[in-house]
Design a protein around this motif. Sequence first.
Motif, mmCIF file in Angstrom:
data_model
loop_
_atom_site.group_PDB
_atom_site.id
_atom_site.type_symbol
_atom_site.label_atom_id
_atom_site.label_comp_id
_atom_site.label_asym_id
_atom_site.label_seq_id
_atom_site.Cartn_x
_atom_site.Cartn_y
_atom_site.Cartn_z
ATOM 1 N N THR A 209 0.894 -1.189 -0.210
ATOM 2 C CA THR A 209 -0.025 -0.002 0.146
ATOM 3 C C THR A 209 1.184 1.210 0.034
ATOM 4 O OG1 THR A 209 -0.400 0.370 2.098
ATOM 5 C CG2 THR A 209 -1.935 -0.867 1.255
ATOM 6 N N VAL A 210 2.090 0.934 0.309
ATOM 7 C CA VAL A 210 3.311 2.258 0.421
ATOM 8 C C VAL A 210 3.048 2.814 -1.172
ATOM 9 C CG1 VAL A 210 5.202 3.245 0.962
ATOM 10 C CG2 VAL A 210 4.138 1.221 2.166
ATOM 11 N N ARG A 211 3.383 2.013 -1.872
ATOM 12 C CA ARG A 211 2.962 2.079 -3.804
ATOM 13 C C ARG A 211 1.479 3.212 -3.368
ATOM 14 N NH1 ARG A 211 6.390 2.064 -7.841
ATOM 15 N NH2 ARG A 211 4.880 1.436 -10.192
ATOM 16 N N ALA A 212 1.039 1.465 -3.733
ATOM 17 C CA ALA A 212 -1.169 2.396 -3.470
ATOM 18 C C ALA A 212 -0.706 3.876 -3.301
ATOM 19 C CB ALA A 212 -1.111 0.999 -3.629
ATOM 20 N N ARG A 213 -0.839 3.998 -2.258
ATOM 21 C CA ARG A 213 -1.450 5.366 -2.226
ATOM 22 C C ARG A 213 0.087 6.427 -2.328
ATOM 23 N NH1 ARG A 213 -1.682 2.870 3.242
ATOM 24 N NH2 ARG A 213 0.693 3.420 3.780
ATOM 25 N N VAL A 214 0.603 6.355 -2.824
ATOM 26 C CA VAL A 214 1.450 7.326 -3.892
ATOM 27 C C VAL A 214 0.859 6.842 -5.284
ATOM 28 C CG1 VAL A 214 3.773 8.333 -4.582
ATOM 29 C CG2 VAL A 214 3.433 6.960 -2.470
ATOM 30 N N LEU A 215 0.888 6.473 -5.798
ATOM 31 C CA LEU A 215 0.060 6.193 -7.300
ATOM 32 C C LEU A 215 -0.654 6.997 -7.438
ATOM 33 C CD1 LEU A 215 1.489 2.684 -8.414
ATOM 34 C CD2 LEU A 215 2.010 4.885 -9.223
ATOM 35 N N LEU A 216 -1.792 6.586 -5.989
ATOM 36 C CA LEU A 216 -3.570 7.218 -6.134
ATOM 37 C C LEU A 216 -3.974 8.713 -5.115
ATOM 38 C CD1 LEU A 216 -4.760 4.014 -5.424
ATOM 39 C CD2 LEU A 216 -5.109 4.596 -7.372
ATOM 40 N N GLY A 217 -2.151 9.233 -4.962
ATOM 41 C CA GLY A 217 -2.438 10.263 -4.931
ATOM 42 C C GLY A 217 -2.877 10.512 -3.140
ATOM 43 N N LYS A 218 -2.759 9.088 -2.674
ATOM 44 C CA LYS A 218 -3.101 9.857 -1.056
ATOM 45 C C LYS A 218 -1.930 10.313 -0.048
ATOM 46 C CE LYS A 218 -7.675 8.519 -1.672
ATOM 47 N NZ LYS A 218 -8.326 9.170 -1.424
ATOM 48 N N ALA A 219 -1.020 9.782 -0.418
ATOM 49 C CA ALA A 219 0.298 10.154 0.046
ATOM 50 C C ALA A 219 1.306 10.550 -0.522
ATOM 51 C CB ALA A 219 0.933 9.057 0.671
ATOM 52 N N GLU A 220 2.161 11.829 0.305
ATOM 53 C CA GLU A 220 3.498 12.546 -0.319
ATOM 54 C C GLU A 220 4.792 10.916 -0.796
ATOM 55 O OE1 GLU A 220 3.537 14.913 -2.127
ATOM 56 O OE2 GLU A 220 0.874 15.593 -1.347
ATOM 57 N N SER A 221 4.838 10.979 -1.613
ATOM 58 C CA SER A 221 6.545 9.914 -2.168
ATOM 59 C C SER A 221 7.682 10.820 -1.178
ATOM 60 C CB SER A 221 6.877 9.979 -3.983
ATOM 61 O OG SER A 221 7.465 11.877 -3.929
ATOM 62 N N SER A 222 7.431 11.724 -0.471
ATOM 63 C CA SER A 222 8.507 11.966 0.115
ATOM 64 C C SER A 222 8.681 11.786 1.505
ATOM 65 C CB SER A 222 8.372 13.486 0.085
ATOM 66 O OG SER A 222 7.744 14.074 0.265
ATOM 67 N N ASP A 223 6.567 11.203 1.815
ATOM 68 C CA ASP A 223 6.840 10.427 3.430
ATOM 69 C C ASP A 223 7.532 8.824 3.670
ATOM 70 O OD1 ASP A 223 6.319 12.679 3.845
ATOM 71 O OD2 ASP A 223 4.493 12.967 3.845
ATOM 72 N N ALA A 224 7.526 8.429 1.837
ATOM 73 C CA ALA A 224 7.704 7.102 1.540
ATOM 74 C C ALA A 224 8.679 6.092 3.118
ATOM 75 C CB ALA A 224 7.601 6.113 0.817
ATOM 76 N N ALA A 225 9.566 6.712 2.821
ATOM 77 C CA ALA A 225 10.590 5.885 3.814
ATOM 78 C C ALA A 225 10.832 6.343 5.148
ATOM 79 C CB ALA A 225 12.284 6.973 3.194
ATOM 80 N N SER A 226 10.001 7.104 5.475
ATOM 81 C CA SER A 226 9.844 7.154 6.711
ATOM 82 C C SER A 226 8.702 6.363 7.243
ATOM 83 C CB SER A 226 9.203 8.681 7.639
ATOM 84 O OG SER A 226 10.110 9.247 7.150
ATOM 85 N N TYR A 227 7.289 6.633 6.273
ATOM 86 C CA TYR A 227 6.150 5.510 6.977
ATOM 87 C C TYR A 227 6.456 4.057 7.336
ATOM 88 C CZ TYR A 227 2.495 3.612 6.287
ATOM 89 O OH TYR A 227 0.686 1.975 6.995
ATOM 90 N N THR A 228 7.084 3.316 6.204
ATOM 91 C CA THR A 228 7.559 2.003 5.118
ATOM 92 C C THR A 228 8.693 1.881 6.910
ATOM 93 O OG1 THR A 228 7.471 2.728 3.042
ATOM 94 C CG2 THR A 228 9.472 0.556 3.909
ATOM 95 N N SER A 229 9.884 2.719 7.211
ATOM 96 C CA SER A 229 11.103 1.866 8.525
ATOM 97 C C SER A 229 9.840 2.260 9.513
ATOM 98 C CB SER A 229 11.570 3.521 8.489
ATOM 99 O OG SER A 229 12.505 3.090 9.550
ATOM 100 N N GLY A 230 8.665 3.232 9.552
ATOM 101 C CA GLY A 230 7.954 2.926 10.957
ATOM 102 C C GLY A 230 6.947 1.782 11.011
ATOM 103 N N LEU A 231 6.462 1.489 9.845
ATOM 104 C CA LEU A 231 5.923 0.272 9.747
ATOM 105 C C LEU A 231 6.587 -1.302 9.943
ATOM 106 C CD1 LEU A 231 3.452 -1.156 8.507
ATOM 107 C CD2 LEU A 231 4.527 -1.236 6.161
ATOM 108 N N LEU A 232 8.097 -1.426 9.630
ATOM 109 C CA LEU A 232 8.660 -2.387 9.900
ATOM 110 C C LEU A 232 9.780 -2.251 11.329
ATOM 111 C CD1 LEU A 232 10.628 -2.434 6.612
ATOM 112 C CD2 LEU A 232 8.897 -3.902 7.462
ATOM 113 N N ILE A 233 9.890 -1.673 11.534
ATOM 114 C CA ILE A 233 9.927 -1.199 13.073
ATOM 115 C C ILE A 233 8.567 -1.511 14.354
ATOM 116 C CG2 ILE A 233 10.655 0.364 14.724
ATOM 117 C CD1 ILE A 233 12.712 2.005 12.979
ATOM 118 N N GLY A 234 7.610 -0.353 14.401
ATOM 119 C CA GLY A 234 6.403 -1.248 14.850
ATOM 120 C C GLY A 234 6.172 -2.819 14.773
#
Length: 292
Positions: A209-234
């Motif tokens: 969903t990290v990729r899907a949200r960016v493609l569909l305009g639901k999230a900024e690409s610049s936020d993807a690294a922080s979100y993904t890291s947070g998801l894995l660390i969580g």
Amino acid sequence: MWRDGFIAADWGTTNRRAYLLDASGKCVDEFEDGKGILSVPSGGFEEAVGDIRARLGDKPLLLAGMIGSNRGWVEAPYVPCPAGIEELARGLAWPGKREAIVPGVSLNRDGRADVMRGEEVQLVGAIAAELIDPTALVCHPGTHNKWALVRHRQIETFRTVMTGELFNLLKEHSILSDLLRGKVEVGETFCRGVRDGLDSAEVTAELFTVRARVLLGKAESSDAASYTSGLLIGTDVRIGLSEPLAAQVVVMGRPELTSLYAAAIREAKREAIELDGERCFLAGIGKLAEMI
């Protein structure tokens, strides 16, 4: 021989860090480079050790980390849990009269198998220096994050979570790679990823969903690294905190990593003490040298 000062080295797979300790145990010189064990050719460890002495002096060497693995200089067999400073000292391997290698620690019981090399020195160092409670849950972030339960001044049990390696693989070799080049920072995006990791067992689905949200305009690409890291660390923290609860949770390691895990643990409604891994390593290696 050791009481006149020695060289300690944390020698990993891709990097090594060496310290010159004087007779009082104070670090008076050090260096870090990319000459991990994988960079040393077959039969080349004596030359690599000679390079350390050429840079820091002709002193005895006490080595820890992957240098004692079956791909290192001389294998130092694992010491089984529960393991403390005394067990590590008895398990030292000796490639020569002036070189000793610290053994790793293993877990092999109740259907679980796990190993560590290098982290054990920091753990017993924190115990010896009384930087942590006698009963504590210690998180050691890194390529292979460790969650260690301390009991009676020993490593009672531990568990490895491959969070760092998984993030690096996603960053270099996955469909998400073009989105994960940004800097990971503690903030609302990171914490939202942490909360999703704490709440969901479906991390492999959440990753897409990290990729899907960016493609569909639901999230900024610049936020993807922080979100993904947070998801894995969580997800990592959810696994770690499932261990028997301890009065104290400690995050030990490099500050840039401990800050991420401490923030994630706070999202899980627990507080964590951060300890610098280098300080703990020097405390542990110094105590081991006293026992030789």
